[in-house]
Design a protein around this motif. Structure first.
Motif, mmCIF file in Angstrom:
data_model
loop_
_atom_site.group_PDB
_atom_site.id
_atom_site.type_symbol
_atom_site.label_atom_id
_atom_site.label_comp_id
_atom_site.label_asym_id
_atom_site.label_seq_id
_atom_site.Cartn_x
_atom_site.Cartn_y
_atom_site.Cartn_z
ATOM 1 N N VAL A 75 -4.174 -8.428 16.737
ATOM 2 C CA VAL A 75 -4.287 -8.184 15.339
ATOM 3 C C VAL A 75 -4.991 -6.722 15.477
ATOM 4 O O VAL A 75 -6.061 -6.764 15.928
ATOM 5 C CB VAL A 75 -4.457 -9.337 15.146
ATOM 6 C CG1 VAL A 75 -5.003 -9.622 13.343
ATOM 7 C CG2 VAL A 75 -4.146 -10.912 15.384
ATOM 8 N N THR A 76 -4.600 -7.052 13.765
ATOM 9 C CA THR A 76 -5.440 -5.255 13.131
ATOM 10 C C THR A 76 -5.219 -5.852 11.672
ATOM 11 O O THR A 76 -4.714 -6.598 11.518
ATOM 12 C CB THR A 76 -4.608 -3.993 13.990
ATOM 13 O OG1 THR A 76 -5.702 -3.318 13.381
ATOM 14 C CG2 THR A 76 -3.270 -3.579 13.172
ATOM 15 N N TYR A 77 -6.120 -4.733 11.210
ATOM 16 C CA TYR A 77 -5.689 -4.338 9.574
ATOM 17 C C TYR A 77 -4.624 -3.208 9.439
ATOM 18 O O TYR A 77 -5.028 -2.214 10.082
ATOM 19 C CB TYR A 77 -7.197 -3.936 9.649
ATOM 20 C CG TYR A 77 -8.255 -5.281 8.949
ATOM 21 C CD1 TYR A 77 -8.079 -5.719 8.202
ATOM 22 C CD2 TYR A 77 -9.291 -5.322 9.686
ATOM 23 C CE1 TYR A 77 -9.154 -7.544 8.219
ATOM 24 C CE2 TYR A 77 -10.281 -5.968 10.415
ATOM 25 C CZ TYR A 77 -9.676 -7.505 9.278
ATOM 26 O OH TYR A 77 -11.045 -9.101 9.238
ATOM 27 N N LYS A 78 -4.550 -3.284 8.269
ATOM 28 C CA LYS A 78 -3.165 -2.810 8.028
ATOM 29 C C LYS A 78 -3.885 -1.192 7.643
ATOM 30 O O LYS A 78 -4.994 -1.140 6.595
ATOM 31 C CB LYS A 78 -2.561 -2.893 6.907
ATOM 32 C CG LYS A 78 -1.174 -2.161 6.235
ATOM 33 C CD LYS A 78 -0.352 -2.553 5.338
ATOM 34 C CE LYS A 78 0.410 -1.629 4.476
ATOM 35 N NZ LYS A 78 0.274 -2.101 3.041
ATOM 36 N N LYS A 79 -4.006 -0.099 8.150
ATOM 37 C CA LYS A 79 -4.492 1.103 7.641
ATOM 38 C C LYS A 79 -5.188 1.469 6.378
ATOM 39 O O LYS A 79 -4.712 1.369 5.198
ATOM 40 C CB LYS A 79 -3.942 2.486 8.204
ATOM 41 C CG LYS A 79 -3.773 2.721 9.507
ATOM 42 C CD LYS A 79 -4.037 3.918 9.951
ATOM 43 C CE LYS A 79 -2.768 5.317 9.398
ATOM 44 N NZ LYS A 79 -2.943 6.654 9.832
ATOM 45 N N GLY A 80 -6.764 1.237 6.380
ATOM 46 C CA GLY A 80 -7.628 1.492 5.111
ATOM 47 C C GLY A 80 -7.193 0.175 4.362
ATOM 48 O O GLY A 80 -8.215 0.491 3.081
ATOM 49 N N THR A 81 -7.042 -0.698 4.173
ATOM 50 C CA THR A 81 -7.091 -2.325 4.002
ATOM 51 C C THR A 81 -7.133 -3.509 4.296
ATOM 52 O O THR A 81 -7.958 -3.237 5.508
ATOM 53 C CB THR A 81 -6.172 -2.705 3.473
ATOM 54 O OG1 THR A 81 -5.083 -2.902 4.981
ATOM 55 C CG2 THR A 81 -4.619 -1.426 3.361
ATOM 56 N N GLN A 525 -9.100 4.611 8.650
ATOM 57 C CA GLN A 525 -9.249 2.751 8.476
ATOM 58 C C GLN A 525 -10.681 2.722 8.413
ATOM 59 O O GLN A 525 -11.840 3.692 8.634
ATOM 60 C CB GLN A 525 -9.198 2.802 10.773
ATOM 61 C CG GLN A 525 -9.235 1.186 10.799
ATOM 62 C CD GLN A 525 -7.806 0.477 10.504
ATOM 63 O OE1 GLN A 525 -7.828 0.370 9.256
ATOM 64 N NE2 GLN A 525 -6.716 0.278 11.069
ATOM 65 N N VAL A 526 -11.060 1.381 7.338
ATOM 66 C CA VAL A 526 -12.052 1.469 7.332
ATOM 67 C C VAL A 526 -12.579 0.875 8.659
ATOM 68 O O VAL A 526 -14.269 1.107 8.512
ATOM 69 C CB VAL A 526 -12.097 0.486 5.886
ATOM 70 C CG1 VAL A 526 -13.456 -0.207 5.391
ATOM 71 C CG2 VAL A 526 -11.167 0.910 5.227
#
Lengths: 539, 339
Positions: A75-81, A525-526
């Motif tokens: 799983v990852t985070y949608k870039k920048g969110t 990416q945050v």
């Protein structure tokens, strides 16, 4: 002697010619880069080197930044969110009793060594992390341990087990509901590496890293660079866009900026906030500001006098003008902090407002606590700059001046970094500057780490804060599956902590990166996750 | 001067290395164990718990009594094993080599710059003493000695890299190019590969850091050459040379410099030894992966093994360089003999 003199003169002459030849040279750009123009090579300048290639052993960002491009997580985070997004798992589902999570895996995916990615590979990796008796469980796996509470056989671990349901489905069983579980799997430590490659290398990651990511590992020259190349069989057609991705170490921020301006690198991290306004005027460069998921704070040692009295902590908090700090030391690239959570977090308590600057009230509180004339103490300043604390000594000096207004006479103390951390985390500092960059958007990574009481040292709860009510809220929030209910618990905890003021959260800084205008589609990416899959270089 | 005394002298000096290195190893071991900070804690980072730290301490052998740790270390060194890095788990000899080569290459260029410019400026100053040709270079040399090297480095980058666009500002070669390494000396490796373009690029990459690093030695050398030359130019044989009608250039460079060079040589030797120890600031500014960076990083990580072995190797190099300088004295001045 004569011979020596002649030889020396020849060598010197040759060297002189070389020197003058260069300075009158008229080719500004390196020929080698012209030659490689047909190949798209993206060079990222960064402030530190990779420490380990083993994603699961990594404990710092420079290693993570490389492994996350090579090895993918489920799983990852949608870039920048802060939105979770699928990566190697197509989807996931939490069972109604909240005691298991089932992941549906991507099919037809291959590792860089050609072996298939499937449920067996996921189970293998998971057991490597979790089971101390696994043949390739070599190392400490400390992030796993911190996140999941412990290893197989420990009472404290949240994991009950992992099983293969079918070739492309795995199920992780939990001992009790554990809300941040899926968010934690976004961390690079949970990257899935090729089991076959691990067996071949006998569990070592010295010169290899085999994952499923958009880039393949090529080489690592310590203190110089890490070279990655395009994975030609990446499962998303057309990606990645560049042929090579190079992470180049340049420790000094100003020197890194010079390298960017001269075109030797294409993108850089760690732009000095003071350089931002001048950079924005340059037509061939772009700056990128990302949302903040960090905090820089002033911690009070709640076990040491006089900071064991919350009124003293509140009083000092009322002397600090956070906006002034931001203007002076962050050049505006930060938001004033109210609690430890940044305002973008879903757990942030919007009702709270930062302590207003009120010297009279502060003096009054200090008098009530029994220190009408103030007191002498120490303020510890970190020896290294971090995005959340770019100029620690200067910030300490500003805070020192603020406290002085109510008679608190703080001497600024600093140590070399490893020493500093060691002492601060063992509770030696009366007041200390420190901060944290969060690995996930789940509030627990900030709140639990800093405010949950613990008897063991060293600890990240450097204020040695202990409030049973907060402990209970933080423990309960870990088990509560419903995000809204969890948010309420974190908000309540923030209210209590706000009153107790064990730390004064100063700012959430917004890190700035800069890139050549040739770099396209870059979204920083945050937290964690691959950043360069869709980044392109244009002419 | 016969050959034998030199050999005996060299052998004795090498033999003297043993107590020196033993002393260095004890001092370094004591210092790194006295300063607070725990490698396990640093390696595992801010999020680690006490139990993981304890486990790693055990794996790294840091929970052994100090005398035992030192004993193990010494035993390995005596067997020619520099040990493995606590952080990366790689052999230190393997890691140290490329860093040493990078530093050696940079030192060579820095010293070429320092010697050419320094010696000539010193000679000309002495030759034309008490004129503006003397004052201006000596003033500049004074500035050179006092210059903060990181500032100088950044200014060079700004001027030669960004404004004039003559030279690259970073690294040993273009980051986009990977030099195939055999010896880890890029100048040699690129030539061996027959890649003259990369050789030229490596030379160009050397110039700015070498200038930055060479400025302080250059200034020392210039001042030392000047004072030594002033001394020498007063001698009778110089007057004789002039009386013979020799061109002033030969008087100064041949008769003067040869005799004035011994003290300059000492400075050169000391500076080479110092620069080979790595120049952390220059390496930081120019992204140069040298031995200074390597050991500096190791200190940050409390990588005891790397700090100990790295410093030991540097001590050997320093002593050997100074031995070579001492041997060169007799070459320059046959009156100096070794017993």
């Amino acid at each position: 002697m004569k011979k020596l003199a002649i030889k020396t003169s020849v060598v010197l002459l040759a060297a002189l010619l070389a020197l003058t030849g260069c300075s009158s040279g008229s080719n500004p750009s390196d020929k080698s880069s012209e030659k490689s123009a047909s190949e798209k090579i993206l060079v990222v300048g960064r402030g530190g080197d990779t420490v380990t290639l083993d994603p699961a052993q990594s404990t710092e960002d420079e290693s993570n930044r490389v492994t996350e491009e090579v090895v993918e997580t489920l799983v990852t985070y949608k870039k920048g969110t802060s939105d979770l997004s699928p990566l190697l798992a197509k989807s996931w589902e939490v069972s109604p009793d909240k005691l298991s999570v089932t992941f549906k895996l991507e099919e037809n995916v291959k590792f860089h060594d050609g072996t298939p990615f499937n449920a067996d590979a996921v189970v293998f990796n998971f057991e490597r992390w979790w089971d101390p008796n696994h043949p390739y469980h070599q190392g400490t796996f400390s992030i796993f341990k911190t996140d999941m509470g412990g290893f197989k056989g420990d009472d404290s671990t949240v994991i009950e087990g992992i099983e293969k349901v079918d070739d492309h489905t795995v199920r992780v069983k939990l001992k009790h509901p554990f809300a941040p579980f899926v968010a934690m799997l976004t961390e690079p430590q949970y990257g899935i590496v090729s089991p076959e490659s691990l067996k071949k290398s006998n569990g070592q990651f010295k010169d290899q890293l085999i994952g499923t990511g958009a880039f393949q590992f090529v080489s690592w020259t310590p203190n110089d660079k890490v070279v990655l190349k395009k994975n030609p069989e990446y499962r998303v057609p057309g990606f990645p866009k560049v042929d090579q991705l190079i992470f180049q170490v340049i420790k000094d921020n100003s020197a890194r900026l010079n390298a960017l301006k001269s075109g030797q690198i294409d993108l850089m991290e760690g732009v000095n906030p003071s350089d931002v306004s001048s950079l924005e005027k340059l037509p061939n460069l772009k700056t990128y500001t990302s949302a903040s998921n960090n905090v820089g704070y002033l911690s009070f040692n709640t076990k040491q006098k006089p900071f064991d009295d919350p009124r003293v902590r509140q009083a000092i908090s009322m002397t600090i003008d956070k906006q002034a700090l931001i203007d002076a030391f962050y050049y505006g690239q930060a938001e004033p902090a109210v609690t430890i959570l940044p305002s973008g977090s879903w757990g942030f308590n919007k009702e709270l407002k930062t302590y207003p600057v009120d010297i009279e009230k502060a003096k009054q509180l200090l008098a009530e606590a029994g220190y009408p004339n103030g007191f002498q103490t120490e303020l510890w300043a970190m020896p290294v700059a971090r995005p959340y604390m770019p100029q620690p000594e200067k910030i300490a000096t500003a805070l020192q001046a603020s406290m002085k207004q109510i008679g608190v006479d703080a001497k600024i103390v600093s140590f070399e970094w490893a020493t500093y951390l060691d002492k601060v985390q063992s509770g030696e500092a009366p007041m200390a500057l420190l901060g944290w960059s969060s690995a996930t958007w789940d509030p627990t990574t900030m709140m639990y780490t800093h405010h949950r009481s613990t008897d063991s040292v060293p600890t990240n709860n450097i204020s040695m804060y202990k409030n049973p009510e907060v402990d209970k809220l933080l423990d309960d929030a870990l088990q509560e599956p419903d995000q809204e209910k969890r948010a309420e618990m974190y908000k309540k905890a923030q209210e209590i902590i706000y009153q107790d003021a064990p730390i004064n959260p100063l700012v959430h800084s917004t890190p700035v990166r800069a890139a050549s205008a040739r770099v396209a589609n870059y979204v920083p990416q945050v937290t964690y996750g691959p950043q360069f899959t869709d980044v392109d270089l244009t002419n | 001067m016969g050959c034998k005394p030199v050999i005996r002298y060299t052998a004795r000096r090498i033999f003297q290395l043993i107590p020196v290195l033993f002393g260095v190893s004890i001092i370094v071991f004591a210092i790194i164990n006295l300063i607070p900070g725990d490698p396990a804690q640093v390696i595992l980072g801010e999020r680690a718990d006490a139990e993981s730290i304890q486990k790693l301490r055990h794996e790294l052998g840091l929970d052994l009594p100090l005398y035992q740790q030192y004993g193990n270390y010494l035993l390995n060194i005596l067997q020619g094993d520099l040990g493995t890095s606590l952080v990366t788990g790689k052999a230190i000899s393997e890691e140290l080599l490329p860093h040493l080569a990078a530093t050696a290459e940079l030192t060579l260029f820095a010293m070429i710059f320092a010697v050419i410019v320094g010696v000539n400026v010193g000679i000309v100053s002495a030759w034309k003493r008490n004129t503006w040709i003397d004052y201006i270079p000596m003033l500049l040399a004074l500035v050179g000695v006092s210059m903060p090297i990181f500032w100088l480095g950044l200014m060079e980058q700004w001027l030669f890299g960004l404004q004039l666009e003559w030279l690259p500002v970073l690294g040993r070669n273009d980051p986009r190019v990977t030099v195939e390494t055999i010896t880890h000396f890029y100048l040699i490796d690129t030539l061996l590969a027959g890649n003259y373009e990369q050789f030229w690029s490596s030379v160009r990459h050397l110039i700015l850091p070498a200038m930055a690093l060479g400025t302080i030695p250059m200034a020392y050398i210039a001042r030392m050459t000047r004072s030594s030359m002033l001394e020498v130019l007063k001698h009778d044989y110089v007057r004789t040379a002039r009386a013979k009608g020799l061109h002033e250039f030969f008087v100064v460079y041949k008769h003067g410099l040869k005799n004035a060079f011994a003290p300059v040589m000492t400075i050169i030797g000391l500076e080479v030894g110092r620069l080979l120890g790595g120049a952390v600031l220059t390496e930081t500014i120019f992204g140069w992966p040298g031995v200074g960076q390597y050991i500096y990083n190791a200190i940050g990580y409390r990588d005891y093994a790397v700090i100990q072995s790295g410093i030991l190797v540097l001590a050997v190099i320093f002593i050997v360089v100074n031995l070579i300088v001492d041997l060169l004295y007799s070459y320059l001045d046959p009156r100096i003999q070794y017993k």
